[in-house]
Enzyme design. Sequence first.
Site, short mmCIF file in Angstrom:
data_model
loop_
_atom_site.label_atom_id
_atom_site.label_comp_id
_atom_site.label_asym_id
_atom_site.label_seq_id
_atom_site.Cartn_x
_atom_site.Cartn_y
_atom_site.Cartn_z
N GLY A 46 -2.26 11.01 4.15
CA GLY A 46 -1.54 11.76 3.14
C GLY A 46 -2.53 12.47 2.23
N GLN A 51 -5.30 15.95 -5.66
CA GLN A 51 -6.59 15.53 -5.09
C GLN A 51 -7.48 16.70 -4.71
OE1 GLN A 51 -4.46 12.75 -2.23
NE2 GLN A 51 -6.37 11.63 -2.54
N CYS A 92 -7.50 5.37 -0.42
CA CYS A 92 -7.26 6.69 -1.00
C CYS A 92 -8.48 7.56 -0.75
CB CYS A 92 -6.99 6.56 -2.50
SG CYS A 92 -6.63 8.14 -3.30
N LEU A 93 -8.24 8.80 -0.34
CA LEU A 93 -9.36 9.71 -0.09
C LEU A 93 -10.14 10.00 -1.37
CD1 LEU A 93 -7.56 12.16 2.36
CD2 LEU A 93 -9.28 10.42 2.94
N HIS A 134 2.60 6.48 -2.88
CA HIS A 134 1.19 6.71 -3.22
C HIS A 134 0.97 8.19 -3.56
CE1 HIS A 134 -3.27 6.03 -2.29
NE2 HIS A 134 -3.17 7.36 -2.26
N GLU A 135 1.56 9.08 -2.74
CA GLU A 135 1.37 10.53 -2.97
C GLU A 135 2.10 10.98 -4.24
OE1 GLU A 135 -0.94 11.54 -1.39
OE2 GLU A 135 -0.88 10.21 0.34
N HIS A 138 0.10 10.30 -7.28
CA HIS A 138 -0.96 11.28 -7.55
C HIS A 138 -0.43 12.42 -8.41
CE1 HIS A 138 -4.49 9.97 -5.34
NE2 HIS A 138 -3.82 9.84 -4.21
O1 GNR Z 1 -5.41 8.02 4.07
C1 GNR Z 1 -4.79 7.28 3.31
N1 GNR Z 1 -4.45 6.04 3.73
C2 GNR Z 1 -3.59 5.22 3.03
C3 GNR Z 1 -3.52 3.88 3.42
C4 GNR Z 1 -2.67 3.02 2.78
C5 GNR Z 1 -1.87 3.48 1.76
C6 GNR Z 1 -1.92 4.80 1.35
C7 GNR Z 1 -2.78 5.67 1.99
S1 GNR Z 1 -2.83 7.32 1.51
C8 GNR Z 1 -4.46 7.74 1.95
C9 GNR Z 1 -4.72 9.22 1.75
C10 GNR Z 1 -4.63 9.55 0.29
O2 GNR Z 1 -5.49 9.33 -0.52
N2 GNR Z 1 -3.52 10.09 -0.12
O3 GNR Z 1 -3.35 10.37 -1.43
NI NI Z 2 -4.56 8.90 -2.47
#
Ligand code: GNR
Ligand code: NI
Length: 168
Positions: A46, A51, A92-93, A134-135, A138
């Site tokens: 995601g 980001q 998270c990236l 999660h997204e 952000h």
């Molecule tokens: O790549 C991602 N893997 C992930 C693994 C577990 C829960 C959420 C994520 S999202 C993350 C990519 C990201 O930072 N999205 O904002």
């Molecule tokens: Ni993230």
Amino acid sequence: MSQLPILIYPDPRLRKKAAPIDAVDASITRLAEDMLETMYEAPGIGLAGTQVNVHKRIVVLDISEARDEPHVLINPTLEILSQTMLEAPEGCLSLPGFYEPVARPDAIRVAALDRHGAAFELEAEGMLAVCIQHECDHLEGRLFVDYLSSLKRQRIRKRLLKQQRIRA
Ligand code: GNR
Ligand code: NI
């Protein structure tokens, strides 16, 4: 298409609240494509506008094994369908290398516009529900580390700052 640079925690721009998108025009379609390319290359499941320093309410995701089911969610709104919490490790990236368990409601409904501006709804549970939440976090300037103890958060913050000093 082009890849976009990803902001790394504790960059203060990750705390900005994203603004609604008022028209899904060619610039938004292009942004969605660039975000998908950035997510696939990272690789991640995601990516939120926040980001890539675009403070608009857009997220892309693909949780498929084959990496061939891209979703674009514009102006997403979340509804929690179950008070049952699911605890799953999150990464998270914007926090490269860190994975910590986070508890979230395990079933949600999201309403959004797709990349053509058409409204749709999606019910999700499991990993997809985790990823959508999660997204959406952000877009509010929230990160998964906000759900951890301040001790853990500070430790992660220090390590990432140190890594960025080395790279700079
Ligand atoms: O790549 C991602 N893997 C992930 C693994 C577990 C829960 C959420 C994520 S999202 C993350 C990519 C990201 O930072 N999205 O904002
Ligand atoms: Ni993230």
